[in-house]
Design an enzyme around this catalytic site. Structure first.
Site, mmCIF file in Angstrom:
data_model
loop_
_atom_site.group_PDB
_atom_site.id
_atom_site.type_symbol
_atom_site.label_atom_id
_atom_site.label_comp_id
_atom_site.label_asym_id
_atom_site.label_seq_id
_atom_site.Cartn_x
_atom_site.Cartn_y
_atom_site.Cartn_z
ATOM 1 N N GLN A 1 -6.583 5.741 -4.883
ATOM 2 C CA GLN A 1 -6.357 7.188 -5.011
ATOM 3 C C GLN A 1 -7.644 7.879 -5.442
ATOM 4 O OE1 GLN A 1 -3.876 8.933 -3.894
ATOM 5 N NE2 GLN A 1 -2.880 7.062 -3.160
ATOM 6 N N ASP B 1 0.867 -1.168 0.000
ATOM 7 C CA ASP B 1 0.000 0.000 0.000
ATOM 8 C C ASP B 1 0.916 1.233 0.000
ATOM 9 O OD1 ASP B 1 -2.272 1.651 0.260
ATOM 10 O OD2 ASP B 1 -1.920 1.757 2.427
ATOM 11 N N ASP C 1 -0.008 5.148 0.850
ATOM 12 C CA ASP C 1 -0.145 6.141 1.921
ATOM 13 C C ASP C 1 -0.169 5.465 3.286
ATOM 14 O OD1 ASP C 1 -0.342 8.079 -0.094
ATOM 15 O OD2 ASP C 1 -2.508 7.765 -0.251
#
Ligand SMILES: [Zn+2]
Length: 443
Positions: free
Chosen positions: A300, A256, A258
């Site tokens: 996103q 992943d 963020d």
């Protein structure tokens, strides 16, 4: 097997840097693990269906003639083209129009060792009706390389030679020197003058022709410097060159973004907002040294929320790749992102992306797409994430282990239990590599 059975092997270059260690040999004749570099090439690609190799010869080219003869010892035909004067990497090809005829052909560099599944690259070339396809990959020194700016489809927009302007965000996509060309492109190479694919032709063809990039984590490395020869030899002896060929099953670590690679500052919409988690670059570098490929899978919704567009996400990823390279010579092999978001009805949103898709985690769509593209065995792969969604996506894809980091959203309670909880990406990669060690010792 590839249906493109002819290859031109560019063997005319002077091995000035390698020459210090092997002063009497033409560069393609320098031995690696007991065989000349060029013989590795012939063996590897003859086994995949290449039947005809045309060597362009320059400095000490006669050594190749003596070694390969007519090629029958390898079950192939080998022909030779003498450069009367050095014509650069491309110039010699313009002289070969009659020999090459009307079929597409491969272009290899004789000082490069690789093991690439040509059939996948050929399928990519044909599916895009490309005029020319170049193999690209991320490397540990992108700012010292020719960088390729390509759309997500692979269509090349531009090729940037070095040195690169500091103000431009370009992804870590490097021309790795293996091409598939349609015969019509031979007419686009100026005759009788020296020219170079990376420097002269590709930047021009990006605007005038269907030039495509094919990105792969397979092994391909040139031996321009003596220390590279030693690295390549070690990789060859350890079986790493062949293991990375996408005909063979791969194993991956899905990351992943963020909260795992970069600090989760919530909805990153500009490159300047991206800051790496301490230790993340070094951890990814450690992955790069292992047998595992590194694939980013990230939601996103900034695109659906209209906070940026897909080009903006690309710039953010270019920044991430630059920070990873600058800090630790690290890179990721591929980045998948979901631009969608299912909940519509907000005035500022981008309605085209407000859909129920199959890529947004916790759905496993991005992992499945990567698995298909890179022949990944999900059941011996890993996922590292900070949110319950990540863990669920990993579980839905059937990975061997899911690792939840405490950075980012890692402390949120969840019903999706990860295999293990760890502090951060460094700890996650250490856990994975430790598990890999016991896996290897059992094998
Ligand atoms: Zn999606």
């Amino acid at each position: 097997m590839t249906g493109v059975s002819t290859a031109v092997v560019l063997a005319g270059g002077k091995g000035t840097r390698l020459a210090s260690a092997f002063p009497d040999l033409a560069k393609p004749m320098v031995p690696v693990d007991g065989l000349p570099i060029a013989e590795h090439l012939v063996r590897t690609y003859a086994a995949q269906g290449v039947r005809r190799f045309i060597f362009t010869l320059g400095y000490r080219g006669n050594q190749l003639r003596v070694h390969f003869g007519d090629g029958s010892a390898w079950g192939v035909s080998v022909e030779y083209f003498e450069e009367r004067e050095p014509l650069g990497t491309a110039g010699a090809l313009a002289e070969l129009q009659d020999e090459l005829g009307a079929a597409p052909f491969w272009v290899f560099y004789a000082d490069t060792l690789s093991s690439v599944d040509l059939s996948r690259m050929e399928a990519h070339h044909r599916a895009n009706s490309a005029d020319a396809t170049l193999l690209v990959h991320p490397n540990d020194h992108p700012y010292d390389s020719d960088l390729v700016d390509a759309e997500p489809t692979g269509r090349v927009r531009a090729v940037y030679g070095k040195p690169h302007p500091a103000d431009r965000e370009v992804r870590n996509v490097v021309n790795a020197a293996l091409y598939l060309l349609e015969p019509s492109m031979l007419r686009e190479i100026p005759r009788g003058v020296a020219s170079d694919f990376g420097r002269d032709l590709f930047p021009k063809w990006a605007a005038s022709h269907r030039l495509y990039a094919y990105s792969t984590p397979e092994y391909i490395k040139d031996m321009g410097k003596p220390e590279r020869r030693v690295q390549v030899e070690a990789a060859l002896r350890q079986g790493k060159v062949e293991a990375r060929n996408l005909r063979n099953r791969q194993r991956a670590v899905f990351l992943d973004r963020d909260g795992v690679i970069n600090v989760d500052s919530d909805l990153i919409k500009h490159p300047d907002e991206l800051v790496l988690v301490p230790g993340a670059a070094a951890a990814i570098h450690a992955l790069n040294q292992s047998d595992l490929i590194a694939v980013v899978v990230t939601n996103q919704s900034v695109v659906a929320r209209n906070l940026t567009d897909e080009a903006g996400v690309d710039r953010i990823h270019a920044r991430m790749e630059r920070l990873l390279a600058d800090e630790a010579g690290a890179f990721v092999d591929a980045i998948y992102y979901c631009p969608h978001h299912p909940h519509g009805g907000f005035p500022e949103e981008n309605p085209a992306y407000k859909i129920e898709c199959s890529c947004r985690k916790p759905k496993p769509g991005m992992l499945l797409a990567a698995a298909d593209r890179f022949n990944i065995d999900l059941s011996s792969s890993y996922l590292v994430g900070d949110s319950p969604r990540d863990i669920e996506a990993g579980q839905a894809a059937g990975v061997a282990a899911t690792l939840r980091v405490r950075t980012g959203h890692g402390l949120k309670p969840s019903t999706a239990a990860p295999t293990v909880q760890v502090d951060d990406l460094s700890a996650a990669v250490a856990w994975i590599l430790e598990r890999e060690k016991s896996r290897t010792s059992q094998a």
